[in-house]
Structure formats: structure tokens, C-alpha cells
Write a protein that holds these residues in place. Structure first.
Motif, short mmCIF file in Angstrom:
data_model
loop_
_atom_site.label_atom_id
_atom_site.label_comp_id
_atom_site.label_asym_id
_atom_site.label_seq_id
_atom_site.Cartn_x
_atom_site.Cartn_y
_atom_site.Cartn_z
N THR B 224 0.74 -1.15 0.04
CA THR B 224 -0.19 0.04 0.01
C THR B 224 0.77 1.37 0.01
O THR B 224 0.30 2.39 0.29
CB THR B 224 -1.04 0.12 1.31
N SER B 225 2.15 1.41 -0.46
CA SER B 225 3.06 2.46 -0.56
C SER B 225 3.66 2.23 -1.78
O SER B 225 4.06 1.22 -2.35
CB SER B 225 4.04 2.40 0.69
N TYR B 226 3.88 3.61 -2.49
CA TYR B 226 4.77 3.67 -3.53
C TYR B 226 6.22 4.00 -3.16
O TYR B 226 6.93 3.10 -3.65
CB TYR B 226 4.23 4.85 -4.27
N TYR B 227 6.58 4.63 -2.26
CA TYR B 227 7.85 4.88 -1.80
C TYR B 227 8.56 3.78 -1.19
O TYR B 227 9.53 3.68 -1.26
CB TYR B 227 7.81 6.24 -1.08
N PHE B 228 7.66 3.19 -0.32
CA PHE B 228 8.08 1.99 0.29
C PHE B 228 8.16 0.71 -0.22
O PHE B 228 7.98 -0.38 0.40
CB PHE B 228 7.81 2.19 1.95
N ARG B 232 10.46 -2.49 -5.87
CA ARG B 232 11.20 -1.45 -6.57
C ARG B 232 12.61 -1.54 -6.02
O ARG B 232 13.68 -1.28 -7.09
CB ARG B 232 10.52 -0.11 -6.64
N PRO B 243 15.65 3.31 -6.37
CA PRO B 243 14.77 3.91 -7.30
C PRO B 243 14.50 5.41 -7.01
O PRO B 243 14.07 5.94 -7.93
CB PRO B 243 13.53 3.18 -6.65
N TYR B 244 14.90 6.00 -5.90
CA TYR B 244 14.88 7.49 -5.93
C TYR B 244 16.05 7.92 -5.28
O TYR B 244 16.94 7.05 -4.74
CB TYR B 244 13.70 7.65 -4.63
#
Lengths: 372, 372
Positions: B224-228, B232, B243-244
Motif C-alpha cells: 500500500t505504499s509507492y515510496y516504500f 522496486r 529507485p529514488y
């Protein structure tokens, strides 16, 4: 700070003309190396409050400026999960507008993408959809770091969004500090940004600055993240604190950077604009072209090679590789173009040296050019 | 590195005996101040791979060690949203076990809390619930930084969890580096930690290290998280990337710290244990008591004042405040106890100086003591 330290081969003498991380000025680097402080003291709370006040001055806002330990993408997601859009609009084209869409997708929030980032483009979307979509949250990108394009007509766009009771979230990761951003005057409801671009600090510290209207919306909506729950950050902000351990060394660096920027006042952005103009003129003098120059911000430029060069086998990948050998880091885009970033105060001679390096690279490729 | 720099009042000469951020050694600080590098180059990818290999050696694991820009709480949430438990067990008491529960709550994942952090305690939970709950994910805390208590019997607990096909996530934020953690040998499926405790780096860089079993579970579950989103990070990890934008200056510092730790080998932990033992003995010599000393790790100690002192008006708040005036940062807990952290290699004389400062504080309070 020795230039050639064998234990740091990747950094020795590198000149960063990238779209971030960017070069840090010496006083900022020194601030980072002061060592950590314990952050649960009154002294540190006062220090944090003072830093946030400086950030408010840079953002030209009275809204709280919250400090979050994450990259820019982290605060993008923070804006999404706290506003929890019922129907969002993403303004603009390019890589980072696409990231807004990806984040919205990953949470299952519905959205439209408006590829025309002008006021007319946005207005068209409102008209097109009639009363069907009210766009409770609109996401924009201040400076598209994949193209260098700056979002203009922000006050008109804000006004349009507010007329339909929406809130306007602006990703100012790339454009802040080097371009004017009058947050309150322009009616931007939530600004996100981070330390490693215009501020010229190492990456890892991001900011999010919500207006009262934005916070009111966030309070009505469920938040699907614990770490990125904006309510916790706002609550702690009031007493100069953060809910989780903040990146203290980067705060020291950001504090120094704010001092530098605020001391320069309006002159800071003027110098950024001047150096960027010099870079563009000199590169055009070498034969590169720039698309849509009138709409570019003061930090990123995409330079393209003429078709004839490309046909003669001159690729931008090769230019970037050869520049790297000479110590210059730039950003490859594709065979026909590459991107150059000049955040911070570059001196006129640094711009000249860089263009001279590009000229040297082109000369070494001359045989190919002449063969054609 | 001047001790008294007027522009950094909060750091001038502070001696951090806190539970994080902790003191950074000079070579680590210097590494942080080397300036940023552009991270999308082969050089930087190789550098990242080498750093992750060193981290694997510190964690005693063959599993990938992923770098994430956030505080420790960020990677705690990362572990929760990627394993997406159907029924979780949280082992242990204390503040950070409670944080696991808060994060699980905020996502609506069901869980039990087992307040007894021994093998018998965990086993009791499995027995108690019979076949009703299989506990697909079990969250533990390696060193409770609110008490200093170390989770023991990890191999037996792992084995019990595995027998029921669960995975074992360990918050090693506080205990890693200063206590032995044999990740693979002990069967821990996911270790999370961060740079600002045992590694002695400034805050802002965290790590998460998942086993194949843990990754297999994460791949079955929605994130349920994009950043975490761990998938990725794993994908980029294979090519030495993130990724970032990663916190590059903190990576430089962490790299230097790993070199220091690995060069010392087993001697590093021995020295931590020795200094911690000295600190405890000397503080007991002053009259402080320590609860459950046999189960404490090598970095945090909670010191309590005798009831008689407390009745005489000697509060730990006052001790902490007076120590602060003398340049020592410690962590207030309540009127009867305060916490002292000694991460990193403290020298014997630094421990002696600290205890001597505490003695001075107690003497200045002697009038109260004598009045009683």
C-alpha cells in the motif's frame, strides 16, 4: 577538502552539472560536517523553529514548512495519501508529472492528466468535464526537471482550482530557490520540495508546506500512511519538533544554505537567471538547439544536436561519456539530446570552462563531422 | 572542527550520551563532508554495490541490504506494508514494540502483542491460540532503546516462527553493530536498521534486508505504499541503484563507518561490551541501580536513583538538566530514572569523565541528600 582523495574516486574533482544531486558550496558542506545534535532538547527545538522560519521566507509563505526525512518522491506520496483525492487532475507532461500519475495509480485514486500545462489547458479540462468532475486535488510540477520547462500562469491556475473548491499541490522539487515562487500570493495550497536541488544540500531531507485549506482537506480524509501522516508532523511542528528523528546533519546544511540565499535576497535568482542565460547562449554558439526556450526555468536545459551531426554519428550519449572523462557530470537523455543543470551560484568562468569542455569534445569528434 | 563555533551553539562541545543521534567519529564526519556525487553513473553503482556488500558483512547475511532515505520508523512501516500481515505477532514490551503495534493499527492489520519477549513467551502464544492464528508475520525488537533490553533466544524464536510458516522481522535499529547479530545463522527473515545508532552516522539513511522467504511473501501481498514498495528497491539493488535519489552524503559516512567496524572485526563488539560494563560498574558505584542487567545489550542503560534519593528530592530530570549544562546530553525518562547511550567506541577516559560529571552533579545536590 583535497580534490584527489584516493578513497573517494567517484567524487574526486567531479563537477556536477546534473539535475540533482548538485554541487554543495563549501560553507554548506562544512555545516553538514559539524556532527549530530540530540534533537529532543529546547535548544534544538528553537533551532528547528528558526530554520522553518527561514524556509517560510524562501517559500514566501506563512504556512508551516514541515521537515521530512525522505527523497522528493516521499513527499510527493505524502501529498497524495494525505489529500486522498476523489478525482485528481495532474497538470503537465514529462517525467515527474508521470510520477504523480504513478503514485495516484498505486493508491487507486482516480485522475486525469492534462498534457497542456497552460491556464488554457487546465481551463479546457474543467470545461470539458462540465460538472462531472470537480477535481478536489490538482497536482502540478513547478519545473519539469526532465525538460527544464517552468509552470507559468500559476496564479490564474490556482484561482481556477479554488473556484471549484479544489486544492493545488505543487511539486517544486526542481524549481524552488532558483525561480521565484510566491506561494501565498499565488495561492498554492501545498508546496513540496527537497534539499538537494536549488538549496544545494546533499539529498535526504524534504519539505512539505500545507495551507490551512490543504490541512482542512487532509483532516477530513483518511491517511493510508503512518510515516507520512501530515497531522503528526503539523502537531510536532508547533513545538519545533518532528515525529521521527530528523536528518540533523542535512538540517545544519539547509540552515546554512537558507542563510546564504536570504542574505543575497532577490539578487540570488537574478544571478541564477544570468548564468543560465550565459550557458544557453554559449551552447547555442556551438551549434546546439534548445526547444521552447521562453518557457524554461533557471536551472535545467536540454541541449539537442542538429540532425546533420546526429546523422554524422555524433550522439549525445558519447558527448556525456566524454564529458565525464573530463570530470563533468551531465545527464544523458537520448542520442539527440542531453540535459545540463546549473543549480546554485555558478560563476561565469565555471560556465565558460564547461562550454569549453563541450567544445573540446566536439572537436575530438570532428573527424566524424567532416567525413559527412 | 572548532569546539566553540558561535553559529552552532547547539553543537558546540556537546557530548552525546543519548540513544541516537549519537556521536560521529572524525573520519565518518569527514566522509559526510566530501560533497555529493551524481548517482546515475557506473562508478556510483559500483560504489553502492561495494557499500551493500560491506553492510552484508556487518549483518552477517547473504540477503540484499537495501538503502532507503527515511528514519527508522520509515523502514518499520516498509516492513509492515510489504509483508501485509493477515495476523501478526508483536514480541516484547517497551516503546518501539508499541510502535510496531501503532503502525499495524494504522493500516488495520490484526495483531497480538506478546509482552514476554523470551522463547517461552512466544511459544505460549502459539500454544494459546492453537491452530486459530498462524502468525504469518512476527515483529520483534532486537534492542529496546527505551530500556536497553536485548532480545535473546532469537534462533529458537525464528525456528518456532518458521515451523508455522511465518516470517520473522527484526527491528535492529538500536542493537545492530554493537551487539552480535547473525542474521542468516539465526534465521531472521527481515532486518531493519538505520545509520544513526550503532553505525554512528547522522540520521536519514535506513536499511532493510529481506530474505528470499520474506521477499516471496511480499510478492504475494499487495503493497500500500509507492515510496516504500520493496519490489522496486530489490529490482534496482541488483544493478547497484536505488529507485529514488539516495542520501549520498550519508552513504559516504556509512561506508567509512563500515570500513572502521569491519577493520576491527570481533574486537569492535568486545570493546563496546567492555566500555558498557565499565559505565555500569562506575554508575553503580555512585549508588544508581540497573534493572535486569543480565539481559541488557551493549549500548543503552537505564539508571535509577534509590528511593531514598528520590524522597530527598533528587529527580533524574534535574540530573539530566545539570548534565546538559556541563555539555553532556543524556535522555530523561522519568523522575526516577534516565537513560545513557554509549554507541560507538567510547574510550575508557570518556566513560570516567562522564561518571565524574554525574558525581559532580550529585555532590551539588548533596545538601538535599544530607537534609534527609
Amino acid at each position: 577538502m583535497k580534490k584527489n582523495d584516493a578513497s573517494y574516486p567517484i567524487m574526486a574533482g567531479r563537477k556536477l552539472f546534473t539535475a540533482g544531486p548538485v554541487r554543495e558550496i563549501r560553507s554548506v558542506l562544512k555545516a553538514e560536517a559539524r556532527g549530530s545534535a540530540y534533537m529532543r532538547t529546547d535548544d534544538f527545538r528553537n533551532y528547528t523553529k528558526a530554520l522553518c522560519t527561514k524556509l517560510q521566507a524562501v517559500l514566501e509563505t506563512q504556512n508551516p514548512v514541515l521537515l521530512v526525512a525522505c527523497s522528493g518522491t516521499g513527499v510527493m506520496e505524502m501529498a497524495v495519501v494525505n489529500t486522498h483525492p476523489q478525482m485528481a487532475l495532474v497538470i503537465g507532461n514529462g517525467h515527474f508529472a508521470h510520477r504523480w500519475a504513478e503514485i495516484l495509480d498505486s493508491h487507486g485514486f482516480p485522475y486525469h492528466v492534462c498534457a497542456d500545462d497552460t491556464y488554457a489547458g487546465v481551463e479546457e479540462y474543467y470545461r470539458h468535464d462540465g460538472s462531472k468532475y470537480t477535481y478536489d486535488v490538482v497536482f502540478g510540477t513547478f519545473c519539469e526537471s526532465s525538460t527544464g520547462r517552468l509552470l507559468s500562469e500559476i496564479p490564474k491556475i490556482s484561482e481556477r482550482i479554488h473556484r471549484n473548491k479544489g486544492i493545488f499541490v505543487l511539486d517544486a522539487v526542481s524549481g524552488l530557490v532558483v525561480n521565484p515562487l510566491k506561494t501565498d500570493e499565488w495561492g498554492v495550497d501545498m508546496v513540496i520540495s527537497c534539499a538537494q536541488k536549488g538549496f544545494g544540500v546533499a539529498p535526504g531531507l524534504s519539505i512539505i508546506s500545507p495551507s490551512d485549506r490543504a490541512l482542512a482537506l487532509c483532516r477530513q480524509r483518511p491517511c493510508t500512511s503512518y510515516y507520512f501522516d501530515i497531522a503528526r508532523y503539523v502537531e510536532d511542528y508547533q513545538r519545533g519538533s518532528t515525529p521521527y528523528t530528523p536528518p540533523v546533519s542535512l538540517m545544519h546544511a539547509l540552515d546554512k544554505s537558507c542563510d546564504f540565499i536570504l542574505r543575497q535576497g532577490g539578487k540570488y535568482i537574478q544571478t541564477c537567471a544570468k548564468r543560465t542565460g550565459e550557458l544557453r547562449e554559449q551552447m547555442k554558439g556551438l551549434g546546439f538547439s534548445i526547444t521552447d526556450e521562453a518557457h524554461l526555468g533557471n536551472c535545467i536545459t536540454e541541449f539537442s544536436v542538429p540532425d546533420a551531426w546526429h546523422k554524422a554519428g555524433i550522439s549525445c550519449d558519447a558527448i556525456v561519456s566524454r564529458l565525464r572523462v573530463m570530470g563533468y557530470e551531465t545527464v544523458p537523455k537520448d542520442q539527440k539530446s542531453f540535459r545540463v543543470g546549473n543549480y546554485n551560484i555558478f560563476r561565469a568562468e565555471e560556465i565558460r570552462d564547461f562550454v569549453s569542455a563541450v567544445r573540446t569534445v566536439l572537436r575530438s569528434m570532428e573527424r566524424n563531422l567532416q567525413a559527412h
